[in-house]
Write an enzyme that holds these catalytic residues in place. Structure first.
Site, PDB file in Angstrom:
ATOM      1  CB  SER A   1      45.007  34.597  41.115  1.00 47.52           C
ATOM      2  OG  SER A   1      45.231  34.378  39.713  1.00 47.52           O
TER       3      SER A   1
ATOM      4  CG  ASP B   1      29.721  40.121  39.673  1.00 48.86           C
ATOM      5  OD1 ASP B   1      29.861  40.295  40.526  1.00 48.86           O
ATOM      6  OD2 ASP B   1      30.582  40.365  38.621  1.00 48.86           O
TER       7      ASP B   1
ATOM      8  CE  LYS C   1      48.703  36.922  40.293  1.00 43.87           C
ATOM      9  NZ  LYS C   1      47.825  36.618  39.007  1.00 43.87           N
TER      10      LYS C   1
END
Length: 471
Positions: free
Chosen positions: A326, A337, A351
């Site tokens: 999460s 990224d 998740k």
């Protein structure tokens, strides 16, 4: 025999008629309530029934889109339970159970919270609760440990992510809802709880007795691994995690220039979304951190980094594993990224959904999945997880008897210090990897990054080059 059947026939027919009438009445009442709740029929229109002819059932069904037959079936089941179940059940319990079932079948993270469970959830996000310190979820319909919380009874007893909890105090968990299991594990500090755990690769489950504690968990801890190389551990994302991370970074950077940092998100089960964004923002000076997409416009949100950044340039290695979930995956995904750090470890939990906790008028609460989140590059990691840049499995380093590691003066208890002011406090002959192999590899990678990125000093001129040319 025939006369007896004839005598019972009218009575049974009357009973069936009254039952059908009850079901029809209850079904109509439930239908009306559902219509009013979801707002499918304007109130003004409902109030004009006296002035206009009431629509037929077919017209209501077509206009509202509600499955009237299913509502009537629900009413019939409700009535049969009330009349024929072996024990008497009150209406409130039946309706609460129906709502719990309605939410539990949506996804593993949506649930109906009674007043106590709602309060427990609020306490856990603040970092204060009583229990054993386990974040749990349902995996393949089996109660499973997502991650133990640092410095809690569960963590100290060696509970690991992926451990399946087969029973709690002798109660099998296969028929328990997630909330029922959490309620069983919560309790007063000082009381014992017995868990039956089954770990992957083991044939037989094992009993584990834990003593509940009043847990006031600090979600952030930090220290220097070696001079210039820091370690920042975030065990979960609570409402204060962002500020605690900021304070920890300031403390690590005070002694001098920080040459590298290990951000440890292993076994971090997640938590508050805004705190995860705040933590990522302290390493990113611009760009997208995360965005969410749901059915409602209000659920579509974008979070970006600010220019005011605590540690924008420190070389960074992020540790993740199967217990990183999460909010932890939000941080890891954003840093990966944007190329801000190297992810090391094993694939994360996966998740990728966002839950909203909504208070209800009766004091209960509703935890409902309302959106999916996406990393800056547009990845949804739901049920996929984040793959590390460098895969390193957990392990332990053991020094062989005939290895080059031998007893030295520095190993003797009470030895004199070297006298150099920058001497490392840690024993240089006891590598970090001896206790935590993944952490040791992260430190080695940081050192390698510093070697690669370090600007080369200009070569000193040779004697021949520096000599003046002969006249």
């Amino acid at each position: 025999m025939n006369s007896s059947r004839l005598k019972q026939g009218p009575a049974r027919a009357d009973l069936l008629a009254r039952r059908a009438d009850f079901v029809h009445t209850l079904g109509a009442a439930l239908l009306s309530a559902l219509v009013l709740i979801v707002g499918l029929v304007p109130v003004a229109q409902a109030q004009d029934d006296s002035a206009a002819a009431a629509p037929t059932q077919a017209e209501q069904d077509a206009a509202n889109g509600l499955p009237v037959e299913d509502v009537q079936t629900f009413a019939e089941v409700f009535e049969r339970i009330k009349r024929t179940y072996v024990e008497q059940v009150d209406d409130k319990t039946l309706l609460r159970n129906a709502m719990r079932g309605m939410l539990s079948q949506l996804d593993p993270h949506s649930e109906y919270l009674d007043a106590d469970a709602f309060q427990n959830l609020r306490e856990s996000t603040e970092g204060e609760f009583s229990g054993v310190g386990i974040e749990v979820g349902l995996r393949d319909d089996q109660l499973t440990v997502i991650a133990p919380i640092d410095d809690t009874p569960a963590a100290r007893a060696g509970v690991q992510p992926g451990d399946r909890i087969m029973a709690i105090d002798g109660t099998p968990t296969n028929n328990l809802s997630l909330q029922e299991a959490v309620d069983l594990m919560r309790g007063e500090a000082g009381t014992d709880i017995e868990l039956l755990l089954l770990r992957d690769g083991e044939q037989e489950p094992r009993d584990l007795t834990l003593t509940r504690e009043s847990i006031q968990s600090e979600s952030v801890s930090s220290r220097l691994l070696e001079p210039g190389y820091g370690y920042l551990r975030i065990s979960q994302f609570q409402s204060r995690t962002g500020q605690q991370t900021r304070d920890a970074l300031d403390s690590l950077m005070k002694p001098g220039q920080l040459q590298g940092l290990v951000l440890d998100l292993r076994n971090n089960p997640g938590g508050v979304l805004s705190s995860a964004v705040d933590v990522a923002d302290q390493f990113l000076s611009s760009g997208l951190v995360v965005y969410t997409k749901g059915r409602l416009t209000d659920d579509d949100m974008r979070f970006t980094a600010h220019a005011d950044t605590t540690a924008p340039d420190v070389p960074l290695v992020v540790l993740i594993n199967g217990g990183s979930a999460s909010a932890a995956e939000i941080v890891a995904g954003a840093l990966q990224d944007q190329g801000r750090g190297v992810l090391m470890g094993t694939r994360s939990f996966g998740k990728g959904s966002v839950q909203q906790v909504m208070p209800l008028g009766n004091g209960d609460g509703l935890k409902l999945t309302t959106a999916r989140y996406y990393t800056p590059s547009g990845r949804s990691i739901q049920a996929e997880g984040i793959a590390p840049d460098v895969r390193v499995v957990s392990g332990r380093l053991e020094v062989e008897e005939n290895s080059s590691f031998q007893l030295r003066e520095s190993n003797l208890r009470g030895h004199l210090l070297n006298g150099n002011p920058d001497q490392a406090s840690d024993n240089p002959d006891t590598p970090v990897a001896a206790n935590d192999y993944q952490l040791g590899e992260a430190l080695n990678l940081l050192k390698a990054l510093n070697v690669v990125q370090r600007p080369r000093a200009a070569s000193a001129p040779t004697t021949q080059e520096s000599a003046e040319p002969a006249p």
